[in-house]
Design an enzyme around this catalytic site. Structure first.
Site, mmCIF file in Angstrom:
data_model
loop_
_atom_site.group_PDB
_atom_site.id
_atom_site.type_symbol
_atom_site.label_atom_id
_atom_site.label_comp_id
_atom_site.label_asym_id
_atom_site.label_seq_id
_atom_site.Cartn_x
_atom_site.Cartn_y
_atom_site.Cartn_z
ATOM 1 C CG LEU A 36 -1.869 1.203 1.347
ATOM 2 C CD1 LEU A 36 -2.851 1.280 0.193
ATOM 3 C CD2 LEU A 36 -2.617 1.142 2.677
ATOM 4 C CB SER B 65 0.546 7.769 -0.570
ATOM 5 O OG SER B 65 1.034 6.512 -0.981
ATOM 6 C CD GLU C 162 -3.115 -3.041 13.005
ATOM 7 O OE1 GLU C 162 -4.265 -3.246 13.404
ATOM 8 O OE2 GLU C 162 -2.132 -3.698 13.387
ATOM 9 N N GLY C 163 -1.626 2.204 10.992
ATOM 10 C CA GLY C 163 -2.216 3.489 11.358
ATOM 11 C C GLY C 163 -1.513 4.004 12.597
ATOM 12 C CG ASN D 216 -0.713 4.489 18.685
ATOM 13 O OD1 ASN D 216 -0.908 3.632 17.817
ATOM 14 N ND2 ASN D 216 -0.242 4.194 19.884
#
Length: 632
Positions: free
Chosen positions: A193, A198, A439-440, A442
């Site tokens: 991804l 990005s 994972e994104g 925090n």
């Protein structure tokens, strides 16, 4: 031997081994938080999420009470059979320190993992997998987390996100073609991804796939960075921009689509392994796509729906991080206890000093809350819940920050010894650092939680406004809302009693939870009334809402678990009760402070001060804007 044990008496229908994410999936939200919110909110009209309901000042207690007990006797027996052999493997075969030093999973350990079936734990048995439930998976993932997070990342990047899209969105033909080989580890998978341009804004990716004139294949060009397993994978889940025609307007715009790509297609190359701070046993590399011909049938999901595919892949396994890190924390606490109960200083063992006792107690509470949340979410998923994205995001934030805190305190308790490489703690700390990023990050997940909940609450308030235009036909709703606001104005909880749900020994803590949810609803309504759509720009307020949500949901899951322990009279129920009482008292005060500070003038002034300081720092190139005390 290992695979035989892991194959016994398990359900073939539920996905299982979701350790942590690819290092590359680190920041997928920043400027696309709003897009993510819309992607989730458009899928269902009625939302049964506990956290989502909090934003309306409501409590869906059935989502957390009673604590889930979802495994059948056969499933419990099956997972209990895994514990000893998996522990034995990590004790006798895998060597985390050597993996870290070699910056790879050593061949003997890799072969053993394949023998155990560890590469296909979430694959149905008809495709050569083990096919375990989410809760069974969580129990084993604890073990991986307690021994070697680098191995966990390698396994998780393969199945938790690498081929997860095939499980979630693949058609029967795609599953039959790809799952058997990735389940055995014959083929390694990865998730592609993130790109140089990005990080958090997944919608801004530049990799591009264009359908051929005959419609038989797509031509893919682009590159991806920080891909876990990127240098060793044979199967890639790739996200790229595709031109999509609007069927209503005829307008063609670029939208993200998802594809299954094989290295064997040609044109797929990888860079050298990245040099990382931690999780060194996992492979991380850049991946390049040069005129790769992808068969049209290898598209995952519908054209233009790749962003939703990516978000759901990540969301579906996010709770696994909480399970893995609860195991990490448990191992760290055990090591700390071993040290403080033996080490004597100033004539007494360390365990008898108050400052040491506080550290141990807080470490234990963080582990308890994280563990309780992991199994709450996995249990609800196994019961069929599909509305857990906020709870899963909260579990990731909580677990990654709790584990970092526990590891840091464990090193502190060991003193100088903890700083030495031979002690083994520095490796764990290095491995843990990535968990607050990928994972994104925090920070982005906090915005995701707050903005998703606010959008849900905003819809509710708009519906209420509509009913006021026709009060006669909507009298019931108007009366209910009126009573709620009257109760709130005089300091009474608007949430129904938890009698029967919370054990009598925890009644006071149950009342604190009710009050917290009431205050939360009022706080949400106040910020929406003041800021409206502009709330998206008020990140200081959004962070307070997110932090309060994390504390309140944590209160709920620990209350639920401790109540069950008391009801069942388990041997540790009194110990769990003390931890729950202590945690809930402190969590309530934190949540109350955050909610009060949504409109506290002093807190808002401090926000302005922080913005001003940050602006000044960014205008300086020296790292400090102020004049040096020596004047030069």
């Amino acid at each position: 031997m290992y695979r035989t044990i892991l194959s016994r008496s398990v359900s073939p229908t539920k996905p299982f081994f979701r350790v942590s994410r690819s290092i590359l999936a680190k920041d997928i939200y920043v400027s696309s938080v709003v897009s993510t919110v819309h992607a989730y909110s458009s899928e269902t009209k009625v939302n049964n999420s506990f956290v989502m309901a909090m934003f309306k000042g409501e409590m869906r207690h059935e989502e957390v009470f009673p604590y889930p007990d979802v495994l059948t006797p056969d499933q419990k027996e099956a997972v209990s059979l895994y514990i000893d052999p998996v522990n034995k493997f990590f004790q006798e075969v895998n060597n985390a320190a050597k993996n870290d030093e070699a910056e790879t999973i050593l061949p003997e350990a890799l072969a053993g993992l394949k023998e155990m079936g560890a590469f296909g734990l979430q694959v149905p048995t008809e495709f050569n997998g083990i096919g375990l439930t989410n809760t069974q998976y969580a129990r084993l993932v604890e073990i991986v987390g307690s021994y070697d997070l680098g191995v966990g990342i390698g396994l998780g990047a393969h199945q938790s996100i690498g081929f997860k899209g095939i499980l979630l969105y693949g058609n029967e033909s795609q599953k039959a073609k790809y799952l058997p080989k990735v389940a055995t580890g014959e083929h390694i998978a990865c998730f592609c991804l993130t790109e140089p341009s990005s990080g958090s804004d997944a919608n801004s990716i530049r990799s591009r796939a264009v359908l051929s004139d005959d419609g038989k294949h797509y031509i893919l060009n682009g590159s991806k960075i920080w891909i876990s397993n990127g240098g060793i994978a044979e199967v890639f889940t790739v996200f790229a921009q595709t031109p999509v025609k609007d069927t209503k307007t005829g307008e063609v715009t670029d939208k993200v689509s998802a594809f299954i790509v094989e290295r064997a297609f040609g044109g797929v190359t990888s860079g050298p392994p990245e040099k990382k701070m931690g999780i060194k046993a996992s492979n991380t590399a850049e991946v390049y796509f040069d005129n790769v011909k992808i068969p049209a049938e290898n598209r995952l999901g519908e054209e233009g729906e790749g962003f939703k595919v990516a978000m759901n892949i990540l969301n579906n396994g996010r709770f696994g991080m909480a399970a893995a890190l609860s195991g990490t924390m448990k191992a760290l606490i055990a090591k700390a206890v071993e040290h403080v109960t033996a080490r004597v200083q100033f004539g007494d063992k360390l365990q008898n000093y108050g400052v040491i006792q506080e550290k141990l107690a807080r470490m234990a509470m963080l582990q308890y809350v994280t563990e309780s949340m992991a199994y709450m979410i996995s249990g609800n998923m196994d019961r069929g819940s599909v509305e857990f994205q906020l709870e899963a995001a909260i579990s990731k934030v909580l677990a990654s920050e709790a584990a970092w805190n526990v590891a840091d305190e464990c090193i502190q308790l060991h003193g100088g010894m903890g700083f030495m490489k031979d002690c083994g703690l520095e490796r764990v700390l290095r491995d843990l650092r990535i968990f607050r990023i990928f994972e994104g990050s925090n920070e982005i997940l906090r915005l995701f939680v707050a903005l998703t909940g606010l959008q849900h609450a905003g819809k509710h308030l708009r519906e209420l406004q509509k009913t006021l235009k026709n009060p006669v036909s909507n009298m019931g709703l108007i009366i209910t809302e009126g009573i709620k606001r009257t109760q709130r104005s005089v300091g009474l909880p608007t949430v129904p009693s938890l009698t029967g749900a919370v054990h009598n020994n925890l009644t006071k803590e149950g009342d604190l939870l009710r009050e917290a949810v009431t205050l939360y609803g009022a706080g949400v309504e106040a910020v929406l009334a003041k800021h409206g759509k502009e709330i998206i720009h008020e990140q200081f307020l959004l962070k307070r809402l997110a932090d309060a949500a994390i504390d309140i949901y944590s209160m709920a899951v620990t209350l639920s678990r401790a109540s069950r322990s008391l009801d069942l009279k388990v041997s540790t129920s009194e110990y769990e009760t003390v931890m729950t009482k202590t945690f809930c008292a402190e969590a309530f005060q934190r949540a109350k402070t955050n909610l009060t500070n949504l409109k506290n003038s002093q807190a808002l002034t401090m926000d302005g001060n922080l913005k001003s300081i940050a602006k000044e720092i960014c205008s300086s190139t020296s790292g400090a804007k102020q004049q040096h005390p020596l004047g030069f």
